[in-house]
Scaffold this motif. Structure first.
Motif, PDB file in Angstrom:
ATOM      1  N   MET A  55       4.188   8.401   1.170  1.00 33.38           N
ATOM      2  CA  MET A  55       4.770   9.417   0.296  1.00 33.38           C
ATOM      3  C   MET A  55       4.488  10.784   0.908  1.00 33.38           C
ATOM      4  N   ALA A  56       5.536  11.466   1.373  1.00 33.75           N
ATOM      5  CA  ALA A  56       5.385  12.781   2.008  1.00 33.75           C
ATOM      6  C   ALA A  56       5.618  13.860   0.958  1.00 33.75           C
ATOM      7  N   HIS A  57       4.570  14.567   0.584  1.00 35.51           N
ATOM      8  CA  HIS A  57       4.652  15.511  -0.528  1.00 35.51           C
ATOM      9  C   HIS A  57       4.979  16.944  -0.110  1.00 35.51           C
ATOM     10  N   PHE A  58       5.191  17.157   1.204  1.00 41.08           N
ATOM     11  CA  PHE A  58       5.635  18.467   1.662  1.00 41.08           C
ATOM     12  C   PHE A  58       6.976  18.326   2.360  1.00 41.08           C
ATOM     13  N   ARG A  79       8.921   2.221   4.070  1.00 36.32           N
ATOM     14  CA  ARG A  79       9.652   3.391   3.577  1.00 36.32           C
ATOM     15  C   ARG A  79       8.777   4.633   3.803  1.00 36.32           C
ATOM     16  N   VAL A  80       9.415   5.704   4.224  1.00 34.56           N
ATOM     17  CA  VAL A  80       8.786   7.023   4.215  1.00 34.56           C
ATOM     18  C   VAL A  80       9.535   7.815   3.155  1.00 34.56           C
ATOM     19  N   ILE A  81       8.870   8.076   2.035  1.00 29.81           N
ATOM     20  CA  ILE A  81       9.531   8.646   0.866  1.00 29.81           C
ATOM     21  C   ILE A  81       9.297  10.148   0.801  1.00 29.81           C
ATOM     22  N   PHE A  82      10.395  10.888   0.812  1.00 25.70           N
ATOM     23  CA  PHE A  82      10.337  12.345   0.682  1.00 25.70           C
ATOM     24  C   PHE A  82      10.761  12.748  -0.724  1.00 25.70           C
ATOM     25  N   LEU A  83      10.587  14.023  -1.026  1.00 28.93           N
ATOM     26  CA  LEU A  83      10.879  14.523  -2.362  1.00 28.93           C
ATOM     27  C   LEU A  83      12.303  15.035  -2.513  1.00 28.93           C
ATOM     28  N   THR A  84      13.004  15.215  -1.389  1.00 27.99           N
ATOM     29  CA  THR A  84      14.384  15.698  -1.443  1.00 27.99           C
ATOM     30  C   THR A  84      15.246  14.925  -0.450  1.00 27.99           C
ATOM     31  N   GLU A  85      16.537  14.888  -0.729  1.00 34.22           N
ATOM     32  CA  GLU A  85      17.476  14.215   0.168  1.00 34.22           C
ATOM     33  C   GLU A  85      17.543  14.938   1.514  1.00 34.22           C
ATOM     34  N   GLU A  86      17.469  16.274   1.496  1.00 27.88           N
ATOM     35  CA  GLU A  86      17.534  17.045   2.740  1.00 27.88           C
ATOM     36  C   GLU A  86      16.374  16.694   3.663  1.00 27.88           C
ATOM     37  N   ASP A  87      15.173  16.576   3.103  1.00 28.24           N
ATOM     38  CA  ASP A  87      14.014  16.218   3.924  1.00 28.24           C
ATOM     39  C   ASP A  87      14.137  14.799   4.466  1.00 28.24           C
ATOM     40  N   MET A  88      14.658  13.880   3.649  1.00 31.56           N
ATOM     41  CA  MET A  88      14.861  12.515   4.116  1.00 31.56           C
ATOM     42  C   MET A  88      15.819  12.489   5.303  1.00 31.56           C
ATOM     43  N   ARG A  89      16.908  13.237   5.200  1.00 29.58           N
ATOM     44  CA  ARG A  89      17.902  13.268   6.284  1.00 29.58           C
ATOM     45  C   ARG A  89      17.318  13.905   7.548  1.00 29.58           C
ATOM     46  N   SER A  90      16.495  14.937   7.374  1.00 29.28           N
ATOM     47  CA  SER A  90      15.856  15.579   8.526  1.00 29.28           C
ATOM     48  C   SER A  90      14.930  14.600   9.238  1.00 29.28           C
ATOM     49  N   CYS A 122       0.843  -1.190   0.000  1.00 31.63           N
ATOM     50  CA  CYS A 122       0.000   0.000   0.000  1.00 31.63           C
ATOM     51  C   CYS A 122       0.879   1.242   0.000  1.00 31.63           C
ATOM     52  N   ILE A 123       0.463   2.242  -0.753  1.00 28.67           N
ATOM     53  CA  ILE A 123       1.219   3.490  -0.829  1.00 28.67           C
ATOM     54  C   ILE A 123       0.279   4.631  -0.435  1.00 28.67           C
ATOM     55  N   PHE A 124       0.520   5.203   0.737  1.00 27.45           N
ATOM     56  CA  PHE A 124      -0.337   6.250   1.286  1.00 27.45           C
ATOM     57  C   PHE A 124       0.221   7.631   0.960  1.00 27.45           C
ATOM     58  N   THR A 125      -0.680   8.591   0.797  1.00 28.88           N
ATOM     59  CA  THR A 125      -0.276   9.996   0.697  1.00 28.88           C
ATOM     60  C   THR A 125      -0.661  10.761   1.960  1.00 28.88           C
ATOM     61  N   SER A 126      -1.385  10.116   2.864  1.00 25.94           N
ATOM     62  CA  SER A 126      -1.757  10.726   4.143  1.00 25.94           C
ATOM     63  C   SER A 126      -1.437   9.761   5.268  1.00 25.94           C
TER      64      SER A 126
END
Length: 376
Positions: A119-122, A146-157, A100-104
């Motif tokens: 999928m974290a879109h913010f 997995r918690v997937i972010f849109l940028t490497e910086e957000d993933m690291r945070s 399952c792939i959630f957006t919320s």
């Protein structure tokens, strides 16, 4: 694998919806995976409805067929989402997916029949700034594979904040034809997106255009606004109050993004915050120069300052106006930045690059799913 994406509505205006559908299309059309989308709502008020392209291979399931989105109100419909959470989970179980792939995060539960991805879109800081989303992320982040972010910086945070190793980042995939589109003779600047002044700060863009007119450098140029949303009348009134009716076109909805981009020589964004702006990626894939406020860590992934555009200090309208002026007065520089945009997009945002990242995540999750199946 059988994948299920969960969205509020496939017809809703917004980058989250468009980006998620584009990712689902990419996976469905480019792999052997079976893809489903659960759309919590089917009917949307006509003025707020967008018909996103969805591959014929994807099966869409509507949870609430008769609920109508009367207004663009996150508060109301986030509450409804929580009330009907059990019904959402029941539908997921009936589909028996591999993943399952959630957006919320608010729809996540410990009783899912399969591994899950969020999928974290913010940007991460914005994602946890709300009390409700912060509560649910605190509660459920360990349950996501997995918690997937849109940028490497957000993933690291995220990983630093939660001391977690399940973070990942994947750039948005855009369903747009990748080619140089403009011949840079249109003299058109464009904004493409939701007409939402509180986030997109379109009043800033209009004030910047008014400043260019006062500086006597906007001669022959026009500013096109594409999109719809709750603030259409507010922006139309702002255009009138600034006496911009001869220089600004409110274009509303569009049928063909490619045709819009063919008419555009410069794309701008004046948002207060963003995740990874789809419009800028679409512009880069179309060979268009870009200027944006530094409203997200993802901006520097799309714009290399002084190479394919300019990144402007947040809310610095004077600097923004100066950089727009610099490009519209120098057609050769405008063309060169456009070529550089296309080159950068091919390196970072091409179908092949994004698909490779998704394949890696999906293979990993499939192995986890099989392993859990053995131990049930």
């Amino acid at each position: 694998m059988k994948l299920v994406f969960i969205l509020q509505s496939i017809y809703r205006i917004g980058g989250t919806e468009k980006a998620t559908i584009d990712q689902a299309n990419l996976i469905s059309d480019s792999t052997n995976n079976e893809v489903h989308i659960i759309s919590l709502y089917q009917e949307v008020e006509s003025e707020h409805r967008v018909n996103h392209y969805i591959s014929d291979k994807i099966k869409v399931h509507f949870l609430h067929k008769k609920i109508v989105l009367l207004k663009y109100s996150d508060t109301i419909y986030n509450l409804v989402d929580l009330i009907y959470k059990k019904k959402t989970v029941s539908l997921i179980k009936s589909l028996n997916p591999t993943l399952c792939i959630f957006t919320s995060v608010k729809l996540m539960t410990a009783s899912l029949p399969c591994p899950a991805i969020l999928m974290a879109h913010f940007r991460f800081s914005h994602f946890i700034s709300g009390k409700v989303t912060r509560f649910y992320l605190d509660k459920y982040h360990k349950l996501f594979e997995r918690v997937i972010f849109l940028t490497e910086e957000d993933m690291r945070s995220y990983q630093s904040h939660y001391k977690s190793g399940n973070g990942e980042y994947i750039f948005n995939y855009c369903h747009v034809t990748a080619r140089m589109k403009s011949d840079f003779s249109n003299k058109r600047i464009a904004y493409i997106g939701r007409i939402d002044n509180s986030q997109k700060q379109l009043s800033h863009a209009l004030e910047i255009i008014a400043g260019l007119i006062r500086d006597n450098v906007f001669n022959g140029w026009r500013f096109d606004l594409y999109g719809t949303g709750n603030d259409v009348e507010l922006i139309k009134n702002k255009i009138k109050s600034l006496e911009l009716c001869d220089s600004v076109n409110f274009m509303g909805k569009y049928n063909s993004l490619d045709s819009v981009l063919e008419k555009t020589d410069l794309l701008i964004l004046t948002s207060r915050f963003e995740g990874l702006p789809l419009s800028l990626i679409e512009g880069a894939l179309s060979g268009i120069p870009l200027i944006s406020y530094n409203c997200s860590p993802g901006i520097s992934d799309i714009i290399e300052n002084g190479y394919n555009g300019f990144i402007i200090e947040q809310d610095n309208k004077d600097e923004f106006r100066a950089r727009v002026s610099e490009l519209i007065l120098n057609n050769e520089k405008l063309k060169k930045f456009g070529e550089n945009s296309f080159s950068l997009a091919q390196r970072k945002f091409s179908k092949e690059v994004i698909l490779q990242k998704w394949n890696s995540v999906l293979v990993s999750c499939e192995l986890i799913s099989k392993d859990k199946g053995k131990h049930r």
